[in-house]
Scaffold this motif. Structure first.
Motif, short mmCIF file in Angstrom:
data_model
loop_
_atom_site.label_atom_id
_atom_site.label_comp_id
_atom_site.label_asym_id
_atom_site.label_seq_id
_atom_site.Cartn_x
_atom_site.Cartn_y
_atom_site.Cartn_z
N ASN A 15 0.75 -1.22 0.05
CA ASN A 15 -0.07 -0.11 0.06
C ASN A 15 1.10 1.27 0.15
O ASN A 15 0.42 2.40 -0.56
CB ASN A 15 -1.02 0.01 1.14
CG ASN A 15 -1.96 -0.96 0.96
OD1 ASN A 15 -2.24 -1.40 0.14
ND2 ASN A 15 -2.80 -1.33 1.98
N ALA A 18 2.02 1.87 -3.52
CA ALA A 18 1.02 2.25 -4.39
C ALA A 18 0.63 3.60 -4.05
O ALA A 18 0.43 4.81 -5.07
CB ALA A 18 -0.09 1.48 -3.98
N ILE A 22 0.75 6.62 -7.05
CA ILE A 22 -0.83 6.83 -7.98
C ILE A 22 -1.14 8.30 -7.00
O ILE A 22 -1.13 8.38 -5.99
CB ILE A 22 -1.72 5.52 -7.28
CG1 ILE A 22 -1.10 4.45 -7.80
CG2 ILE A 22 -3.07 6.05 -7.57
CD1 ILE A 22 -1.92 3.12 -7.44
N TYR A 26 -6.96 9.33 -6.49
CA TYR A 26 -7.43 7.84 -6.84
C TYR A 26 -7.30 6.86 -5.60
O TYR A 26 -7.81 5.75 -5.74
CB TYR A 26 -6.68 7.52 -8.09
CG TYR A 26 -7.18 8.12 -9.18
CD1 TYR A 26 -8.31 7.93 -9.96
CD2 TYR A 26 -6.29 9.30 -9.56
CE1 TYR A 26 -8.72 8.44 -11.25
CE2 TYR A 26 -6.66 9.98 -10.78
CZ TYR A 26 -8.02 9.52 -11.54
OH TYR A 26 -8.33 10.45 -12.58
N GLU A 29 -10.42 5.27 -3.66
CA GLU A 29 -10.98 4.25 -4.19
C GLU A 29 -10.38 3.03 -4.62
O GLU A 29 -10.85 1.79 -4.50
CB GLU A 29 -11.52 4.82 -5.81
CG GLU A 29 -12.33 4.15 -6.62
CD GLU A 29 -12.56 4.77 -7.97
OE1 GLU A 29 -13.14 3.96 -9.02
OE2 GLU A 29 -12.30 5.96 -8.10
N PHE A 30 -9.08 3.18 -5.06
CA PHE A 30 -8.12 1.87 -5.33
C PHE A 30 -8.06 1.14 -3.84
O PHE A 30 -8.08 -0.18 -4.09
CB PHE A 30 -6.90 2.36 -5.90
CG PHE A 30 -6.72 2.61 -7.16
CD1 PHE A 30 -7.73 2.27 -7.93
CD2 PHE A 30 -6.06 3.70 -7.77
CE1 PHE A 30 -7.77 2.80 -9.62
CE2 PHE A 30 -5.78 4.03 -9.03
CZ PHE A 30 -6.72 3.66 -9.72
N ASP A 33 -11.02 -1.12 -3.21
CA ASP A 33 -11.31 -2.26 -4.02
C ASP A 33 -10.12 -3.25 -3.56
O ASP A 33 -10.68 -4.63 -3.75
CB ASP A 33 -11.11 -1.79 -5.44
CG ASP A 33 -12.40 -0.94 -5.97
OD1 ASP A 33 -13.22 -0.77 -5.33
OD2 ASP A 33 -12.01 -0.13 -7.11
N LEU A 34 -9.05 -2.80 -3.44
CA LEU A 34 -8.06 -3.67 -3.24
C LEU A 34 -8.07 -4.59 -1.73
O LEU A 34 -8.01 -5.68 -1.75
CB LEU A 34 -6.62 -3.00 -2.95
CG LEU A 34 -6.11 -2.65 -4.27
CD1 LEU A 34 -4.75 -1.82 -4.12
CD2 LEU A 34 -5.58 -3.94 -5.22
N ASP A 57 -1.88 -7.22 -7.47
CA ASP A 57 -2.76 -6.34 -7.85
C ASP A 57 -2.03 -4.92 -7.96
O ASP A 57 -2.30 -3.90 -8.66
CB ASP A 57 -3.79 -6.34 -7.04
CG ASP A 57 -4.88 -7.62 -7.31
OD1 ASP A 57 -4.76 -8.13 -8.15
OD2 ASP A 57 -5.60 -8.05 -6.46
N VAL A 58 -1.32 -4.72 -6.87
CA VAL A 58 -0.53 -3.38 -6.71
C VAL A 58 0.50 -3.09 -7.96
O VAL A 58 0.26 -2.14 -8.61
CB VAL A 58 0.01 -3.18 -5.36
CG1 VAL A 58 1.07 -2.15 -5.36
CG2 VAL A 58 -0.81 -3.24 -4.16
N LEU A 61 -1.82 -2.58 -10.96
CA LEU A 61 -2.29 -1.24 -11.14
C LEU A 61 -1.20 -0.13 -11.47
O LEU A 61 -1.61 0.74 -12.03
CB LEU A 61 -2.65 -0.93 -9.72
CG LEU A 61 -3.75 0.33 -9.27
CD1 LEU A 61 -5.01 -0.14 -10.01
CD2 LEU A 61 -3.99 0.33 -7.72
N PHE A 65 -1.75 1.67 -14.84
CA PHE A 65 -2.12 3.24 -14.96
C PHE A 65 -0.97 4.03 -15.51
O PHE A 65 -0.99 5.26 -15.80
CB PHE A 65 -2.75 3.71 -13.62
CG PHE A 65 -4.15 3.27 -13.52
CD1 PHE A 65 -4.99 4.17 -13.93
CD2 PHE A 65 -4.38 2.12 -12.90
CE1 PHE A 65 -6.43 4.04 -13.62
CE2 PHE A 65 -5.79 1.75 -12.86
CZ PHE A 65 -6.88 2.80 -13.26
#
Length: 913
Positions: A15, A18, A22, A26, A29-30, A33-34, A57-58, A61, A65
């Motif tokens: 996290n 990310a 990012i 955002y 929201e991300f 979902d994660l 996933d990270v 992502l 993006f």
């Protein structure tokens, strides 16, 4: 009520990563979902899987993006990283040879280390799944039937009773008993299905599952082994017996030694036993089923068919408990010595301490001490240590190789550094570029190594006889953390030297070509090459001797021929029909000899205590321990063992069944010569002490693996009804095959089918099981053969890495000496002279390596061979061949560079001057 339950969180590091890339708008929201996906996976797949997929996933992502511009890609740092990547890529493409060498060597090294790491981790993670594993101990004792200095996991039934009485520190004490392979059948609808031969069939006490938390699929662990007819089976066994029907409450029948069938009821079904458990079984029967016979046997300390385990209470001082246990054997075992051997406790132990050892559960497999037990596998710690050392060496070699090549590669970029400095590039940016490229290479090589391990793991598992799994480890944070640490550490180490050195160049000096002098210091690089080849040559020599020893042991004279001997098992289950089968087999012209025996080589491990007596009813000599074999005269004829004195058992002499035959060592142990032993008497030092006349003395021969020395052996007649184990144990019939009749694989297969048919005709309920004696001897060296094969593999890897390093160093040297060799060529030096001059530098390094590697290898080989009763000689020619092979491979490696240097046009080389 306030709940203490804490929500499970995904990896914080992911996290954080990310959040750095990012856009903040955002993030909420991300992360929402994660978090939802993480929780869903946590419920269905577990924490490791959820954590691993969160990382995926990270990254997905971030990269996803990046193309849409949501990364903070417009800042200067991102631009710099992209620029560094482009420069790294262009240099990698421009210097393909170095790129391939770098990545190939490191990939091989990391792959080797990963394979060995998985192996070592597997070996050291047995029995870690039990709930109270840290409080479970096995009670070991001395090997009272052999060397009292050796530990044994086998204890008598009375040990558990004594612990319950005298050691309240144990919360539970439980026992497990091996009854050997059993024939099991399933009665269904009035019919009897095909019987099963169960080799992993044990008897366990009713509290067994209070100590060992094996996973139950059906049944109650507290009561599953309570009833006298209770049985617990594994899920795989349930499917074999009952298919997809519910096994609970179903009947299974077990054939007893007397031919009758005992019936048990399935009271529990276990999930299949984990592979990494030192206890492996298919069927457990309640020890309460033996309640009646145990009433007369529970007091014994010499019936060493059990293993005893204890669950200590929380906070128990193990050292104090161990001291306390030493008072138990003198108190409780004295009755055994007096009732069975007519001896006091002191006379029985003969000054040897009867120590009770507490062995932690999680050390039982990995420690390899005692060497074996009856209920599952035992590890060989020497092999684990050997492979761990080899893995570290191979990784070290590949790391050295990588750093050497990285240095050599960087030397060619001095002008690039000078020009970039002239154009305004700072030292910090140059250092970052070199470190970044190094990290990139290491990371790419590590990914390739993971792919290589994934592709080769099945083959390695087959070689090592393991079930290693890489995919499951990818979700292990420790595994991932170790890999990342390795990438960072090696990347920084390999990139730091060129980063600091090259970035310090002054542009004027660089462009004048004065900077390369800094790279001409050969001491460290040559030392690293010598180190690499010293390790490689030592491994080659060790590999040669492992193969030489295996070849030697396969040719050791056993004292008889083990070829063409077919052994049929489970003969005892025939009961009185045994003679019928023997008669039918004797009629087969494919067999030249037949003989029955309780036990067959190389697994004859029974023994007892005996005394020598000069004359009938005379005075006894001191008690000695001898191995024993119960057989008949025809079996000795089948083996073809040589009599040095006396004679064999003769069927026509009825009293011969009360005679015995000794080997030379047994005669000597009893205090006789070969000549004087015949006609004397041997007394069994227990029960009513029957005496048996010595009929003959055999030349010493091997009945066990040739890893062991020949033990003193007494041969008793299988029909001797005066000994305590009369008609007890596993009975075999051995048949020597006539090679003139059975001379092809087809005729051998037909013969086996004929024997199977004969057995089925006599009693179809007896499982058909057979073996060949020569193959059984070969099987005793399976672990050494596996070690030899794995050692070959990693030696080849180490040598390949060393050669890659040498090749890279030769390329570096060629680059450094281009002008020198060009001038020599202009002055008239011939190509052969230049090639010799160029090669001599490296040949000298290999000779130094040979000198250093030879004594190291000699020491290691000598230490390894000391474990064998029969060992090959350490011949000098092996060192010469191994060194010559390494030298030839090394010269072959640098030949390309030698020829390349001599073929260069001096005009092209010197025009810059």
């Amino acid at each position: 009520m306030k709940s203490n339950h804490k929500p499970s969180l995904p990896p914080g590091l992911a996290n954080w990563l990310a959040s750095k890339f990012i856009d903040e708008s955002y993030l909420e929201e991300f992360f929402g979902d994660l978090q939802e996906m993480y929780e869903e996976r946590l419920k269905t797949k577990g924490k490791l899987y959820a954590g691993f997929m969160h990382w995926v996933d990270v990254f997905h992502l971030l990269f996803g993006f990046a193309s849409t511009g949501l990364f903070k890609t417009q800042n200067s740092n991102t631009m710099m990283i992209r620029n560094m990547f482009k420069i790294a890529w262009r240099n990698a493409v421009r210097q393909k040879q170095f790129t391939i060498l770098n990545m190939l060597g490191l990939t091989i090294g990391v792959a080797a280390c990963l394979l060995i790491g998985l192996y070592v981790y597997n070996e050291n993670s047995y029995d870690t799944f039990f709930a109270n594993g840290d409080r479970i101990y096995r009670i070991n004792q001395p090997d009272i039937w052999g060397d009292w200095k050796q530990k044994s996991s086998a204890t008598g039934p009375n040990v558990a009773i004594a612990l319950r009485e005298d050691a309240p520190e144990f919360e539970e004490v439980t026992r497990i008993l091996d009854r050997g392979a059993q024939t099991v059948r399933i009665p269904q609808d009035g019919k009897i299905a095909e019987p099963f031969n169960e080799t992993e069939y044990y008897i366990a006490e009713e509290n067994f599952f209070k100590v060992f938390s094996f996973e139950f699929v059906e049944g109650d662990p507290a009561t599953a082994l309570l009833d006298t007819d209770a049985a617990v089976i594994t899920l795989e066994t349930a499917r074999r017996y009952f298919g997809h029907a519910d096994p609970m409450g179903k009947l299974i029948q077990v054939k007893e030694w007397n031919g009758e069938w005992s019936t048990f009821i399935v009271r529990g079904v276990l999930a299949d036993i984990p592979e990494r458990s030192h206890l492996q079984f298919n069927v457990l029967i309640s020890l309460n089923s033996m309640r009646e016979p145990l009433k007369d046997l529970d007091w014994k300390w010499i019936w060493t068919g059990f293993s005893t385990y204890g669950l200590v209470t929380e906070g128990t001082d193990i050292a104090a408990l161990t001291d306390k246990l030493q008072a138990i054997p003198p108190k409780w075992a004295a009755a055994t010595a007096e009732r069975i051997f007519n001896q006091t406790y002191e006379e029985f132990t003969r000054g040897n301490p009867w120590t009770l050892y507490l062995q932690p559960l999680r050390e039982i497999y990995a420690s390899g001490d005692p060497e074996a037990h009856r209920f599952g596998p035992t590890g060989i710690p020497q092999f684990v240590q050997l492979f761990a050392a080899i893995g570290m060496l191979v990784l070290l070699l590949s790391s050295i190789n990588f750093m050497n090549l990285a240095t050599a590669r960087s030397a060619g970029r001095a002008k690039e550094v000078g020009i970039r400095k002239v154009l305004g590039s700072g030292r910090r940016a140059l250092m970052a570029q070199f470190v970044f490229e190094s990290l990139l290479f290491v990371a790419a090589s590590t990914l390739l190594a993971l792919l290589l391990v994934g592709l080769s793991l099945d083959g390695f598992n087959s070689l090592a006889d393991k079930k290693l799994d890489l995919v499951s480890e990818l979700g292990n944070p420790i595994f991932i953390g170790t890999l990342l640490s390795f990438v960072l550490l090696l990347g920084l180490l390999a990139g730091s030297y060129p980063a600091f050195y090259l970035s310090s160049f002054k542009p004027v000096e660089v462009l004048k070509g004065r900077v390369r002098a800094g790279f001409r210091g050969k001491g460290i690089r040559n030392g690293l090459v010598v180190f690499q080849f010293t390790i490689s040559i030592a491994l080659i020599i060790c590999t040669f001797f492992v193969q030489k020893q295996l070849a030697y042991t396969s040719q050791v004279d056993l004292g008889y021929s083990s070829n063409n001997i077919l052994q049929l098992h489970n003969l005892a289950q025939l009961g009185k029909k045994e003679e019928i089968l023997i008669t039918r087999l004797q009629a087969n012209p494919a067999f030249t000899h037949l003989g029955e025996s309780y036990g067959v080589p190389p697994y004859i491990r029974s023994g007892d205590r005996y005394k020598a007596r000069e004359t009938a009813q005379g005075t006894d000599n001191p008690v000695v321990e001898l191995s024993n074999l119960r057989t008949e005269g025809s079996y000795l004829d089948l083996l073809g063992v040589q009599f040095v004195e006396g004679r064999n058992f003769e069927p026509d002499r009825v009293n011969d069944k009360y005679g015995v035959i000794l080997n030379e060592k047994a005669a000597k142990t009893l205090g006789w010569t070969n000549e004087s032993a015949v006609g004397k008497y041997v007394i069994v030092a227990s029960d009513n002490e029957p005496e048996f006349e010595v009929l003959g003395v055999l030349k010493d021969f091997n009945i066990n693996s040739v890893k062991q020395k020949i033990d003193p052996l007494i041969i008793l007649h299988k029909d001797n009804d005066k000994i305590w184990d009369y008609q007890m144990g596993r009975l075999y019939v051995s048949m020597r095959i006539n090679p003139e009749v059975v001379n092809t694989s087809g005729t051998l297969q037909k013969l086996i089918e004929e024997v199977e048919g004969e057995l089925a005709a006599v009693d179809a309920s007896v499982p058909f099981e057979y073996s060949f004696m020569d193959q059984e001897f070969e099987n005793t060296f399976k672990s050494e053969q596996r070690v030899g094969a794995i050692l070959n593999l990693f030696t080849a890897m180490a040598l390949a890495i060393a050669c890659l390093g040498l090749f890279g160093l030769a390329a570096f040297s060629a680059e450094q000496r281009t002008k020198e060799l060009g001038i020599r060529k202009v002055l008239g030096a011939k190509a052969a002279e230049l090639a010799l001059l160029f090669s001599s530098e490296f040949t000298r390094l290999i000779f130094i390596s040979i000198v250093l590697a030879s004594p190291v290898a000699w020491y290691l080989v000598d230490a390894w061979l000391n474990d064998f009763a029969y060992r090959t000689t350490i011949d000098v020619w092996v060192f010469v061949v191994a060194a010559g092979s390494a030298l030839a491979i090394a010269l072959g490696t640098i030949t390309y560079q030698s020829l390349s240097v001599t073929r260069r046009n001096p005009v092209d080389v010197l025009k810059d001057e």
